[in-house]
Design a protein around this motif. Structure first.
Motif, mmCIF file in Angstrom:
data_model
loop_
_atom_site.group_PDB
_atom_site.id
_atom_site.type_symbol
_atom_site.label_atom_id
_atom_site.label_comp_id
_atom_site.label_asym_id
_atom_site.label_seq_id
_atom_site.Cartn_x
_atom_site.Cartn_y
_atom_site.Cartn_z
ATOM 1 N N PHE A 162 8.635 10.664 16.737
ATOM 2 C CA PHE A 162 7.173 10.680 16.777
ATOM 3 C C PHE A 162 6.620 9.308 16.452
ATOM 4 C CE2 PHE A 162 7.855 15.293 15.534
ATOM 5 C CZ PHE A 162 7.650 15.752 16.816
ATOM 6 N N GLU A 163 7.299 8.603 15.577
ATOM 7 C CA GLU A 163 6.842 7.268 15.177
ATOM 8 C C GLU A 163 6.868 6.300 16.350
ATOM 9 O OE1 GLU A 163 7.623 3.130 14.291
ATOM 10 O OE2 GLU A 163 9.229 4.555 14.760
ATOM 11 N N SER A 164 7.854 6.436 17.236
ATOM 12 C CA SER A 164 7.985 5.494 18.352
ATOM 13 C C SER A 164 7.196 5.926 19.587
ATOM 14 C CB SER A 164 9.464 5.318 18.727
ATOM 15 O OG SER A 164 10.015 6.550 19.178
ATOM 16 N N PHE A 206 1.451 10.477 2.288
ATOM 17 C CA PHE A 206 2.681 9.926 2.853
ATOM 18 C C PHE A 206 3.244 10.857 3.922
ATOM 19 C CE2 PHE A 206 7.263 9.330 3.003
ATOM 20 C CZ PHE A 206 7.397 7.950 3.039
ATOM 21 N N ALA A 207 3.245 12.176 3.637
ATOM 22 C CA ALA A 207 3.798 13.144 4.595
ATOM 23 C C ALA A 207 3.026 13.135 5.906
ATOM 24 C CB ALA A 207 3.783 14.544 3.979
ATOM 25 N N GLY A 208 1.711 12.937 5.826
ATOM 26 C CA GLY A 208 0.901 12.974 7.034
ATOM 27 C C GLY A 208 0.837 11.668 7.791
ATOM 28 N N ARG A 261 7.489 7.198 10.246
ATOM 29 C CA ARG A 261 7.814 5.771 10.342
ATOM 30 C C ARG A 261 8.879 5.385 9.325
ATOM 31 N NH1 ARG A 261 3.256 0.942 10.070
ATOM 32 N NH2 ARG A 261 4.648 -0.802 10.590
ATOM 33 N N PHE A 262 8.725 5.873 8.105
ATOM 34 C CA PHE A 262 9.675 5.545 7.045
ATOM 35 C C PHE A 262 11.076 6.033 7.400
ATOM 36 C CE2 PHE A 262 11.823 6.938 3.095
ATOM 37 C CZ PHE A 262 12.008 5.699 2.505
ATOM 38 N N GLU A 263 11.179 7.282 7.870
ATOM 39 C CA GLU A 263 12.496 7.839 8.165
ATOM 40 C C GLU A 263 13.151 7.140 9.355
ATOM 41 O OE1 GLU A 263 11.733 12.331 6.377
ATOM 42 O OE2 GLU A 263 11.960 12.048 8.541
ATOM 43 N N ALA A 264 12.361 6.778 10.357
ATOM 44 C CA ALA A 264 12.922 6.065 11.507
ATOM 45 C C ALA A 264 13.460 4.695 11.083
ATOM 46 C CB ALA A 264 11.866 5.905 12.592
ATOM 47 N N ARG A 276 0.812 -1.217 0.000
ATOM 48 C CA ARG A 276 0.000 0.000 0.000
ATOM 49 C C ARG A 276 0.848 1.270 0.000
ATOM 50 N NH1 ARG A 276 -2.561 2.820 4.413
ATOM 51 N NH2 ARG A 276 -1.758 1.205 5.795
ATOM 52 N N TRP A 277 1.919 1.315 0.830
ATOM 53 C CA TRP A 277 2.650 2.575 0.952
ATOM 54 C C TRP A 277 4.107 2.519 0.527
ATOM 55 C CZ3 TRP A 277 7.004 3.251 3.875
ATOM 56 C CH2 TRP A 277 7.280 2.311 4.883
ATOM 57 N N PHE A 278 4.739 1.343 0.538
ATOM 58 C CA PHE A 278 6.161 1.290 0.220
ATOM 59 C C PHE A 278 6.415 1.018 -1.258
ATOM 60 C CE2 PHE A 278 10.189 -1.029 -0.234
ATOM 61 C CZ PHE A 278 11.059 -0.087 0.285
#
Length: 444
Positions: free
Chosen positions: A117-119, A49-51, A56-59, A20-22
């Motif tokens: 923020f993801e964690s 994706f930005a919202g 999560r992706f960057e982490a 779905r997103w990757f």
């Protein structure tokens, strides 16, 4: 690179989520691995994706890389022209990467990669503080200034503050960000320092983030200095972020001008993590550390340990057992570790505990400390006990006076100020206060 990253993500994402997103992302890496370029299929996907997925992706990308790098997002509208330019770019070596007008984000997490923020696990109860923190970190005009996060110990205040700092560091120089604590600020602005130089050092930063600002309560000199710095930051539209244990309105010994400025910003309250969030946290840590715990054991931990700090401590203990003993944790091992930890989890510190500890050290009676006896050793014990109650329990001066036999609040202010000055002037008093704090925290 994309295939290897997908395999890494499969440990924490389902196949359906990855599709779905990757999979729609076009991901390429520079020859030296110092820059990752991400292109989107269309503008709507980029906005979504930005919202929803960027944190999560960057982490996960940082964990996958294992070292700092730059990440550059390519706007869909510029993608076709950029890819064409890449094809003719000298020295490109077929990587499809080239410099463009987009500002890269630095992926380094200088304030500890575990704070993002993801964690930060939460549910609807703390959704507003989390989303507001994101906006603060990504805003260039200090729209919410100051941003104040209130919450009890272990609710995640420090996590959010450092997550903001890590997010800001992706787009701003590291030397423009100052992250410290109330105690750290006290040291920076201590009377021994050149006040003008210390103030100039602080104000050279664009972002000021202070954890546990409640440690400044009762110190009028330090509050006055912070008020000056506060005005400088606000006039220059430079972002300030503070955390504290209680709502600002309950501080009885804060300068009215400073209280007004703090309350004039955006103040949010963090609630203690509920059962759902605690379970999610444990599952996330267990998966990341490959710690084999059953569903029943996860639920047991979530029931017995009520905040993030306590949960983090017991998980570290379980992980250390597995690493040091080098065997799987049996049901018996699990219960034994918990039984040895449970009594020490968040020991209850009260005024009586502090007074008893101080009386034992000075070999005086509790009755004398609570009474009017002015002999030197008893008066000193009383003042030390008042100071420790102020520091460890955060009680107001009137409340402390009531707890010490109905003393006037001016007497308490004098006592706290005297011990504060003594511990700054003499190493012996500073060490004694540290020792007494440790003894107060030890289970009876």
């Amino acid at each position: 690179m994309k295939k290897a990253l997908r395999e890494h993500l499969s440990a924490s994402c389902t196949e359906q989520e990855l599709k779905r997103w990757f999979d729609p992302l076009d991901i390429r890496m520079s020859g030296g691995g110092d820059e990752v370029q991400v292109a989107f299929p269309h503008s709507y996907f980029a906005q979504w994706f930005a919202g929803k997925m960027q944190d999560r992706f960057e982490a996960e990308l940082f964990r996958f890389q294992g070292h700092p790098c730059d990440i550059r997002y390519l706007a869909p509208a510029a993608r076709r022209g950029q890819m064409a330019a890449n094809a003719s770019q000298p020295g490109d070596n077929g990587s499809g990467l080239a410099h463009n007008a987009m500002q890269p984000r630095k992926l380094a997490f200088p304030f500890d990669a575990q704070y993002s923020f993801e964690s930060f696990l939460t549910n609807s109860k703390n959704f507003f503080p989390l989303e507001t923190a994101r906006q603060v970190a990504r805003s260039d005009n200090a729209q919410f200034n100051p941003f104040v996060i209130c919450g009890k110990s272990g609710s995640g205040k420090s996590h959010l503050l450092k997550a903001i700092a890590n997010e800001v560091a992706k787009t701003h120089p590291l030397d423009s960000i100052l992250v410290t604590t109330g105690e750290g600020l006290r040291s920076l602005l201590s009377p021994e320092q050149n006040q003008l130089s210390a103030r100039e050092h602080l104000c050279r930063h664009r972002f000021l983030l202070v954890d546990d600002i409640h440690w400044l309560a009762g110190d009028e000199r330090l509050q006055q200095e912070l008020l000056v710095i506060f005005n400088i930051f606000q006039d220059a539209r430079k972002q300030m972020v503070f955390t504290c244990q209680e709502r600002i309105g309950v501080w009885e010994d804060m300068l009215p001008a400073l209280r007004s400025r703090l309350e004039g910003g955006l103040v949010v309250g963090l609630k203690q993590p509920d059962m759902e969030v605690r379970v999610a946290l444990i599952q996330d840590r267990v998966r990341a550390k490959k710690l084999p715990l059953s569903k029943e054991q996860v639920l047991t931990l979530a029931q017995r340990f009520q905040n993030f700090r306590a949960l983090g401590g017991i998980l570290i203990k379980l992980l250390a057992f597995r690493e040091l003993v080098r065997r799987d944790i049996s049901a018996r091992d699990f219960e034994q570790i918990l039984s040895n930890t449970e009594e020490r989890d968040q020991p209850k510190i009260t005024v009586d505990v502090v007074i008893d500890t101080v009386c034992q050290h000075y070999q005086v009676s509790k009755k004398d400390v609570l009474g009017e006896d002015r002999r030197q050793n008893i008066a000193l014990a009383r003042q030390v006990a008042m100071y420790l109650c102020r520091q460890m329990l955060g009680l107001s001066y009137p409340a402390l006076g009531r707890s010490f036999g109905g003393k006037d609040h001016s007497t308490v202010i004098y006592s706290v100020k005297k011990i504060h000055e003594m511990q700054e002037d003499t190493r012996e008093m500073k060490q004694l206060l540290k020792d007494l704090k440790l003894r107060c925290r030890q289970p009876a």
